[in-house]
Design a protein around this motif. Structure first.
Motif, PDB file in Angstrom:
ATOM      1  N   ASN A  41      42.620  44.468  28.978  1.00  0.00           N
ATOM      2  CA  ASN A  41      41.475  44.149  28.109  1.00  0.00           C
ATOM      3  C   ASN A  41      41.475  45.117  26.921  1.00  0.00           C
ATOM      4  OD1 ASN A  41      41.002  43.107  30.750  1.00  0.00           O
ATOM      5  ND2 ASN A  41      38.858  42.809  30.251  1.00  0.00           N
ATOM      6  N   SER A  95      39.861  41.735  41.747  1.00  0.00           N
ATOM      7  CA  SER A  95      39.924  40.956  40.513  1.00  0.00           C
ATOM      8  C   SER A  95      39.283  39.590  40.742  1.00  0.00           C
ATOM      9  CB  SER A  95      41.383  40.758  40.104  1.00  0.00           C
ATOM     10  OG  SER A  95      41.976  39.759  40.913  1.00  0.00           O
ATOM     11  N   THR A  96      39.132  38.824  39.678  1.00  0.00           N
ATOM     12  CA  THR A  96      38.517  37.508  39.841  1.00  0.00           C
ATOM     13  C   THR A  96      39.339  36.652  40.810  1.00  0.00           C
ATOM     14  OG1 THR A  96      39.646  36.716  37.849  1.00  0.00           O
ATOM     15  CG2 THR A  96      37.392  37.521  37.581  1.00  0.00           C
ATOM     16  N   HIS A 104      29.557  43.267  33.312  1.00  0.00           N
ATOM     17  CA  HIS A 104      29.525  43.958  34.613  1.00  0.00           C
ATOM     18  C   HIS A 104      28.673  45.219  34.601  1.00  0.00           C
ATOM     19  CE1 HIS A 104      33.074  41.315  35.008  1.00  0.00           C
ATOM     20  NE2 HIS A 104      32.611  41.205  36.232  1.00  0.00           N
ATOM     21  N   TYR A 153      44.258  49.204  30.379  1.00  0.00           N
ATOM     22  CA  TYR A 153      43.807  47.917  30.923  1.00  0.00           C
ATOM     23  C   TYR A 153      44.190  46.816  29.926  1.00  0.00           C
ATOM     24  CZ  TYR A 153      40.267  45.108  33.491  1.00  0.00           C
ATOM     25  OH  TYR A 153      39.598  44.185  34.259  1.00  0.00           O
ATOM     26  N   HIS A 173      33.323  42.769  41.110  1.00  0.00           N
ATOM     27  CA  HIS A 173      34.489  43.012  40.263  1.00  0.00           C
ATOM     28  C   HIS A 173      34.595  44.520  39.999  1.00  0.00           C
ATOM     29  CE1 HIS A 173      37.216  42.850  36.813  1.00  0.00           C
ATOM     30  NE2 HIS A 173      37.561  41.659  37.254  1.00  0.00           N
ATOM     31  N   GLU A 210      35.114  46.113  37.439  1.00  0.00           N
ATOM     32  CA  GLU A 210      34.500  46.563  36.177  1.00  0.00           C
ATOM     33  C   GLU A 210      33.024  46.915  36.384  1.00  0.00           C
ATOM     34  OE1 GLU A 210      35.123  43.462  33.299  1.00  0.00           O
ATOM     35  OE2 GLU A 210      37.297  43.642  33.418  1.00  0.00           O
ATOM     36  N   HIS A 234      41.070  31.113  31.944  1.00  0.00           N
ATOM     37  CA  HIS A 234      40.616  32.218  32.789  1.00  0.00           C
ATOM     38  C   HIS A 234      39.531  31.720  33.753  1.00  0.00           C
ATOM     39  CE1 HIS A 234      38.400  35.951  33.841  1.00  0.00           C
ATOM     40  NE2 HIS A 234      39.643  36.373  34.006  1.00  0.00           N
ATOM     41  N   ASP A 258      43.325  34.883  37.100  1.00  0.00           N
ATOM     42  CA  ASP A 258      42.855  36.147  36.523  1.00  0.00           C
ATOM     43  C   ASP A 258      43.818  36.565  35.415  1.00  0.00           C
ATOM     44  OD1 ASP A 258      45.060  37.053  37.964  1.00  0.00           O
ATOM     45  OD2 ASP A 258      43.944  38.461  39.214  1.00  0.00           O
ATOM     46  N   SER A 259      43.550  37.711  34.794  1.00  0.00           N
ATOM     47  CA  SER A 259      44.379  38.125  33.655  1.00  0.00           C
ATOM     48  C   SER A 259      45.836  38.289  34.054  1.00  0.00           C
ATOM     49  CB  SER A 259      43.903  39.471  33.109  1.00  0.00           C
ATOM     50  OG  SER A 259      42.549  39.447  32.884  1.00  0.00           O
ATOM     51  N   MET A 315      43.701  38.058  25.882  1.00  0.00           N
ATOM     52  CA  MET A 315      44.514  37.239  26.800  1.00  0.00           C
ATOM     53  C   MET A 315      45.512  36.402  25.999  1.00  0.00           C
ATOM     54  SD  MET A 315      41.580  36.034  29.479  1.00  0.00           S
ATOM     55  CE  MET A 315      40.751  37.276  30.491  1.00  0.00           C
ATOM     56  N   TYR A 326      36.680  32.625  34.223  1.00  0.00           N
ATOM     57  CA  TYR A 326      35.312  32.601  33.687  1.00  0.00           C
ATOM     58  C   TYR A 326      35.061  31.406  32.776  1.00  0.00           C
ATOM     59  CZ  TYR A 326      34.908  37.560  35.053  1.00  0.00           C
ATOM     60  OH  TYR A 326      34.867  38.740  35.736  1.00  0.00           O
ATOM     61  N   SER A 385      42.887  44.278  36.545  1.00  0.00           N
ATOM     62  CA  SER A 385      42.044  44.636  37.688  1.00  0.00           C
ATOM     63  C   SER A 385      42.766  44.300  38.994  1.00  0.00           C
ATOM     64  CB  SER A 385      40.708  43.898  37.616  1.00  0.00           C
ATOM     65  OG  SER A 385      40.947  42.513  37.593  1.00  0.00           O
TER      66      SER A 385
HETATM   67  P1  13P Z   1      40.324  39.607  35.846  1.00  0.00           P
HETATM   68  O1  13P Z   1      41.673  40.092  35.435  1.00  0.00           O
HETATM   69  O2  13P Z   1      39.874  40.145  37.168  1.00  0.00           O
HETATM   70  O3  13P Z   1      40.276  38.122  35.800  1.00  0.00           O
HETATM   71  O4  13P Z   1      39.253  40.174  34.814  1.00  0.00           O
HETATM   72  C1  13P Z   1      39.285  39.872  33.458  1.00  0.00           C
HETATM   73  C2  13P Z   1      37.991  40.089  32.824  1.00  0.00           C
HETATM   74  O5  13P Z   1      37.809  39.954  31.648  1.00  0.00           O
HETATM   75  C3  13P Z   1      36.915  40.482  33.716  1.00  0.00           C
HETATM   76  O6  13P Z   1      35.774  40.709  33.041  1.00  0.00           O
END
Ligand code: 13P
Ligand code: SF4
Length: 323
Positions: A138, A237-238, A198, A136, A221, A223, A47, A64-65, A88, A49, A153
């Motif tokens: 997540n 999104s990221t 966030h 979502y 973002h 979030e 990811h 991103d996700s 994920m 991050y 996102s």
């Molecule tokens: P993204 O799908 O934008 O990468 O976000 C995932 C996530 O965990 C953001 O905090």
């Protein structure tokens, strides 16, 4: 510093964000992981991050996700190592039931995923019969299994609009739901889940950044709380934020999101000044090079999903991917 040729070559990608003495500590694990990937026929999905030594050093696919879910479906590797958080890895497993999916640390969770249970979703459905439930990604597989469709996102707006209804339930991120309600005009019933990274940003942070750094472009973002998104120049999104920076090449930019994201994009965009108010995701940071190496050496921790839950959860993810 003495190291293999491949580690020295990889260092060129990250030298603007990782000092040489740190890289010489990473290099033995990088070499071992690259060799293990070949011997195990494994790919590493990371990811945005993840820290730069993972993101630029050992990952095969980054994103991103949404991108990770899509790419997980395309791989023909036997083993997928998910350098990210548990939901994920579960999504990768849902989409690839025949492959071995490993997560280097089983405790890499997510405050959003932890905020809601399958039972909560069943109660919401009883309370609001006929209102579609958009969940979502997540979230746990058990929560997805109780939902009509998933979103990320990167596609939340499209997913909500695709339903063509005046009212939806969107779980579990209250701020994402409020941001999408404002964009679409659809009435959205929310759940009080928040991302612990966030939710810490405020509209005042954005105003202070603008005052302290003239000309700065602010990306947030979705979030983030709605008042932060309202003050930003762009929200996405990221992956959308990374694309924005590559495309628009702002002279000075701030990403209202997790810290490693700026490091990863900065390494790809020399010449752009990144201002970095740093909010770390403690769950993402559980994933390290030594843990990835151990995961490939020991083939642990394997992600499994109850088959009854997996079938229904996959339906919600497939519906999202079909939109
Ligand atoms: P993204 O799908 O934008 O990468 O976000 C995932 C996530 O965990 C953001 O905090
Ligand atoms: Fe969850 Fe927030 Fe961490 Fe993303 S950054 S994994 S939403 S806690």
């Amino acid at each position: 510093m003495t190291m293999s040729l491949q580690a020295a070559e990889l260092y060129e990608k990250v030298k603007s964000v990782i000092p040489p003495f740190e890289w010489s500590e990473f290099a033995p694990d990088v070499d071992a992981i690259l060799a293990l990937k070949r011997s195990r026929n494994a790919v590493i999905l990371a990811h945005n991050y993840q820290t730069p030594e993972i993101f630029h050093g050992v990952a095969d696919i980054v994103g991103d996700s949404l991108a990770l879910a899509r790419e997980a479906m395309k791989t023909d590797a036997d083993v997928i190592v998910l350098a990210g958080v548990h939901f994920m890895a579960e999504t990768a497993k849902l989409l690839n039931p025949a492959r071995t999916v490993l997560i280097p640390d089983l405790h890499a969770g997510c405050s959003l995923a932890a905020s809601i249970t399958a039972e909560d979703v069943r109660l919401l459905r009883q309370r609001w019969p006929g209102v579609p439930i958009v969940t979502y990604v997540n979230s746990s597989a058990a929560v997805k299994a109780e939902s009509d469709i998933c979103c990320t996102s990167g596609n939340a707006r499209k997913i909500v609009e695709s339903l063509g209804v005046p009212k939806v339930i969107m779980l579990p991120d209250e701020y994402l739901a409020q941001n999408i309600a404002r964009e679409t005009g659809v009435e959205i019933l929310t759940w009080a889940g928040h991302c612990e990274v966030h939710e810490r940003f405020s509209a005042d942070d954005v105003r202070q950044l603008r005052a302290g750094h003239p000309g700065i472009v602010v990306l947030a973002h979705p979030e983030c709380p709605p008042e932060v998104v309202a003050e930003a120049d762009f929200s996405g999104s990221t992956a959308a934020m990374a694309d924005y920076v590559g495309r628009e090449r702002p002279g000075r930019v701030v990403l209202m999101t997790e810290c490693s994201m700026s490091d990863n994009i900065a390494a790809l965009n020399p010449g752009i000044e990144f201002v970095r108010p740093c909010n770390l995701c403690p769950h993402m940071k559980r994933i390290t090079l030594p843990k990835i190496r151990r995961a490939l050496e020991t083939m642990q921790h394997e992600v499994t999903i109850d088959p009854g839950i997996a079938t229904r959860a996959r339906l919600a993810v497939d519906r999202m991917l079909a939109v």
